[in-house]
Motif scaffolding. Structure first.
Motif, short mmCIF file in Angstrom:
data_model
loop_
_atom_site.label_atom_id
_atom_site.label_comp_id
_atom_site.label_asym_id
_atom_site.label_seq_id
_atom_site.Cartn_x
_atom_site.Cartn_y
_atom_site.Cartn_z
N VAL A 109 -22.56 58.60 16.13
CA VAL A 109 -23.88 58.42 15.49
C VAL A 109 -24.85 57.73 16.46
CG1 VAL A 109 -25.09 57.17 13.67
CG2 VAL A 109 -23.13 58.60 13.10
N THR A 110 -24.36 56.78 17.23
CA THR A 110 -25.25 56.09 18.19
C THR A 110 -25.90 57.10 19.15
OG1 THR A 110 -23.74 54.22 18.10
CG2 THR A 110 -25.36 54.19 19.87
N ASP A 111 -25.10 58.05 19.63
CA ASP A 111 -25.66 59.06 20.55
C ASP A 111 -26.62 59.99 19.83
OD1 ASP A 111 -24.35 58.30 22.99
OD2 ASP A 111 -22.49 58.98 22.08
N MET A 112 -26.32 60.29 18.56
CA MET A 112 -27.24 61.13 17.77
C MET A 112 -28.57 60.41 17.61
SD MET A 112 -24.59 62.33 14.77
CE MET A 112 -25.47 63.71 14.02
N LEU A 113 -28.51 59.10 17.40
CA LEU A 113 -29.74 58.32 17.21
C LEU A 113 -30.58 58.27 18.50
CD1 LEU A 113 -28.21 55.50 15.04
CD2 LEU A 113 -30.22 56.83 14.37
N TYR A 114 -29.91 58.06 19.63
CA TYR A 114 -30.65 58.06 20.90
C TYR A 114 -31.36 59.40 21.10
CZ TYR A 114 -28.61 53.71 22.88
OH TYR A 114 -28.26 52.42 23.14
N ALA A 115 -30.61 60.49 20.84
CA ALA A 115 -31.17 61.83 21.06
C ALA A 115 -32.34 62.10 20.11
CB ALA A 115 -30.08 62.88 20.88
N CYS A 116 -32.16 61.67 18.88
CA CYS A 116 -33.20 61.89 17.87
C CYS A 116 -34.47 61.12 18.23
CB CYS A 116 -32.65 61.45 16.52
SG CYS A 116 -33.79 61.64 15.16
N TYR A 117 -34.29 59.90 18.67
CA TYR A 117 -35.45 59.07 19.01
C TYR A 117 -36.19 59.64 20.23
CZ TYR A 117 -38.51 55.15 19.78
OH TYR A 117 -39.63 54.39 19.94
N GLU A 118 -35.43 60.19 21.14
CA GLU A 118 -36.00 60.83 22.33
C GLU A 118 -36.97 61.94 21.91
OE1 GLU A 118 -35.17 59.93 25.49
OE2 GLU A 118 -36.52 61.47 26.31
N ILE A 119 -36.53 62.73 20.95
CA ILE A 119 -37.39 63.82 20.46
C ILE A 119 -38.65 63.24 19.80
CG2 ILE A 119 -37.50 65.77 18.85
CD1 ILE A 119 -34.43 66.06 19.32
N GLU A 151 -43.66 55.55 14.71
CA GLU A 151 -44.52 54.48 15.24
C GLU A 151 -43.98 53.89 16.54
OE1 GLU A 151 -44.95 51.81 11.95
OE2 GLU A 151 -46.21 53.23 10.84
N GLY A 152 -42.93 54.47 17.06
CA GLY A 152 -42.41 54.04 18.36
C GLY A 152 -41.72 52.68 18.32
N ALA A 153 -40.80 52.52 17.38
CA ALA A 153 -40.11 51.23 17.23
C ALA A 153 -39.18 50.89 18.40
CB ALA A 153 -39.32 51.20 15.93
N GLY A 154 -38.90 51.85 19.25
CA GLY A 154 -38.09 51.57 20.45
C GLY A 154 -36.69 52.16 20.37
N ARG A 155 -36.14 52.41 21.55
CA ARG A 155 -34.79 53.00 21.68
C ARG A 155 -33.73 52.09 21.09
NH1 ARG A 155 -31.54 53.86 26.09
NH2 ARG A 155 -30.75 55.94 25.72
N ASP A 156 -33.89 50.80 21.33
CA ASP A 156 -32.89 49.85 20.83
C ASP A 156 -32.89 49.83 19.30
OD1 ASP A 156 -32.40 49.28 23.44
OD2 ASP A 156 -32.61 47.11 23.26
N TYR A 157 -34.09 49.82 18.73
CA TYR A 157 -34.18 49.88 17.28
C TYR A 157 -33.45 51.12 16.79
CZ TYR A 157 -35.98 51.01 12.67
OH TYR A 157 -36.06 51.37 11.34
N ALA A 158 -33.75 52.26 17.41
CA ALA A 158 -33.15 53.52 16.99
C ALA A 158 -31.62 53.42 17.00
CB ALA A 158 -33.62 54.65 17.91
#
Ligand code: ASP
Length: 439
Positions: free
Chosen positions: A49-59, A103-110
């Motif tokens: 899930v962590t990798d899914m979140l990083y990828a999703c936030y990237e988009i 709103e761009g909460a950040g990669r870490d937040y994601a």
């Protein structure tokens, strides 16, 4: 007796795994505080899930539609909630996440949402109180973990609390923004909570029954390690043995709290104990072997180097000026060798060579690439004669050319440099002489 129990991603990847974790917590009243990771892989080709979140936030940061990806993440959690027959929904949470992503909460937040949401489910499932790690795990304005402030805030929060779930991996900066540790950082959170709650044992539940003497990708079915000291573990994990995050030992080490690595899928196995010190002998003279490839050596020659005061300082200054840290520095009468990480060094090699010439006026500077370092670690070495001899005769028999030898002053480890190509052969030879030959 009080315990913190941390569950890794594979222990919480599905409802079925969650039930095993729940059973573990419920079977022992001492298991008061739970630190969950985000759901990991359910099978080999699955995505964490962590990798899914990083990828999703990237988009999301590219301004593209990320609803499909976010839905896939939500369905991982919905599957767990349904499997556990919980009456809860994360719909509102996901609305907030969607808004914050936009709103761009950040990669870490994601990334942190993986642990946050799993923590919510875990708290509901166990009937434990939920503590948002952003409120109690604190970083300073430079992004460094603030251990003392965290310990004050967290121990106060946990005082008198019988049970709690604190999600792993993240905390917050002074401005409230979420910040994560590096990957695998839930292990650190478990250790921080253990220190703050002054527990007796930090149990770290994963999908293996503890540490192995050597990497199973190199040695078939290696022996397990029953007990290892913090210092031994530090040497091994620095050299690439991974089960526990490198930084996870520091908070518990300050309080002398032992860590017990346990297997969620085989809870009866005793696992590995990580302790400050022990009178228990390890089964073999060595506790473990680990290593890394990808080093370079910079060999510096100068006649009468031994007489020249300040030579070493001048050489090291060049590395410092180029922002390169070194790993080992064996030296002889007229030679000194500096081991560095090849990938850090590559871009700067010519600056370093000319810098050394300018600063220290050596006779020659030679670079050798594609080297590996192997650490043979064991508290038993101190009281056993001939360990180094056995290592080198095993390597000679295996036709491995030893490029460097370095014994730490603690007599806890011997570091050997070999060519990358000889790495696996060398590890097998050392394992055979100390473990296979002993059984
Ligand atoms: N979920 C995070 C990761 O995948 C942190 C952790 O599992 O410890 O790195």
């Amino acid at each position: 007796m009080k315990k913190v129990v941390k569950f890794g991603g594979s222990s919480l990847a599905s409802a079925e795994q969650f039930m095993k974790a729940g059973e573990i917590v419920r079977s022992d009243k001492a298991r008061m505080y739970v630190v969950p990771s985000a759901p990991g892989k359910r099978y080999n080709s699955d995505t964490k899930v962590t990798d899914m979140l990083y990828a999703c936030y990237e988009i999301a940061t590219e301004g593209k539609d990320f609803s499909k990806q976010l839905k896939a993440i939500k369905s991982r959690y919905d599957e767990i909630i349904a499997g556990l027959k919980l009456k809860m929904t994360l719909a509102d949470e996901f609305n907030v996440i969607e808004k914050n992503f936009k709103e761009g909460a950040g990669r870490d937040y994601a990334a942190s949402r993986g642990e946050y949401l799993n923590g919510r489910i875990m708290a509901e499932y166990l009937g434990f109180e939920f503590i948002d790690a952003a409120e109690v795990i604190l970083f300073d304005k430079d992004g460094e973990f603030d251990s003392e402030k965290t310990n004050d805030v967290l121990s106060e929060r946990l005082a008198g609390m019988k049970n709690a779930v604190v999600p792993g991996f993240y905390g917050s900066l002074p401005d409230g923004k979420v910040k994560t540790f590096s990957r695998g950082g839930s292990d650190i959170t478990g250790s921080i909570v253990s220190r703050a709650a002054k527990v007796d044992i930090y149990e770290n539940w994963t999908d293996v029954s503890g540490f192995l003497v050597a990497d199973p990708r190199i040695i078939d079915d290696p022996a397990g390690i029953d007990t290892i000291t913090y210092r031994e573990l530090r040497e091994l994990s620095y050299m690439g043995a991974s089960v526990l995050h490198e930084d996870a030992i520091f908070p518990v080490r300050r309080e002398g709290i032992p860590i017990n690595i346990k297997n969620t899928n085989a809870p009866e196995d005793s696992g590995t104990w990580i302790v400050e010190s022990t009178a228990q002998k390890s089964k073999y003279v060595i506790t473990g072997i680990a290593g890394k490839k990808g080093f370079c050596s910079v060999n510096i020659d100068k006649a009468k180097m031994n007489n020249e005061i300040g030579f070493g300082r001048k050489v090291l200054q060049v590395f410092e000026d180029n922002g390169i840290s070194f790993e080992h520095m064996p030296s002889g009468i007229d030679t000194m060798t500096i081991f560095v990480h090849q990938d850090e060094f590559m871009d700067k090699e010519q600056q370093v060579v000319s810098g050394i010439h300018r600063m220290a006026h050596p006779d020659s500077v030679e670079i050798e690439a594609d080297l590996a370092l192997i650490a043979v670690v064991g508290r038993g070495m101190k009281s056993t004669r001939g360990t180094a001899g056995r290592i080198f005769s095993a390597l000679a028999h295996a036709q491995v050319n030893v490029k460097m030898i370095d014994q730490g002053s603690s007599e806890l480890n011997i570091i050997i440099g070999v060519a990358n190509n000889d790495f696996e052969t060398a590890i097998k030879a050392i394992y055979d002489i100390f473990v296979t030959a002993e059984v």
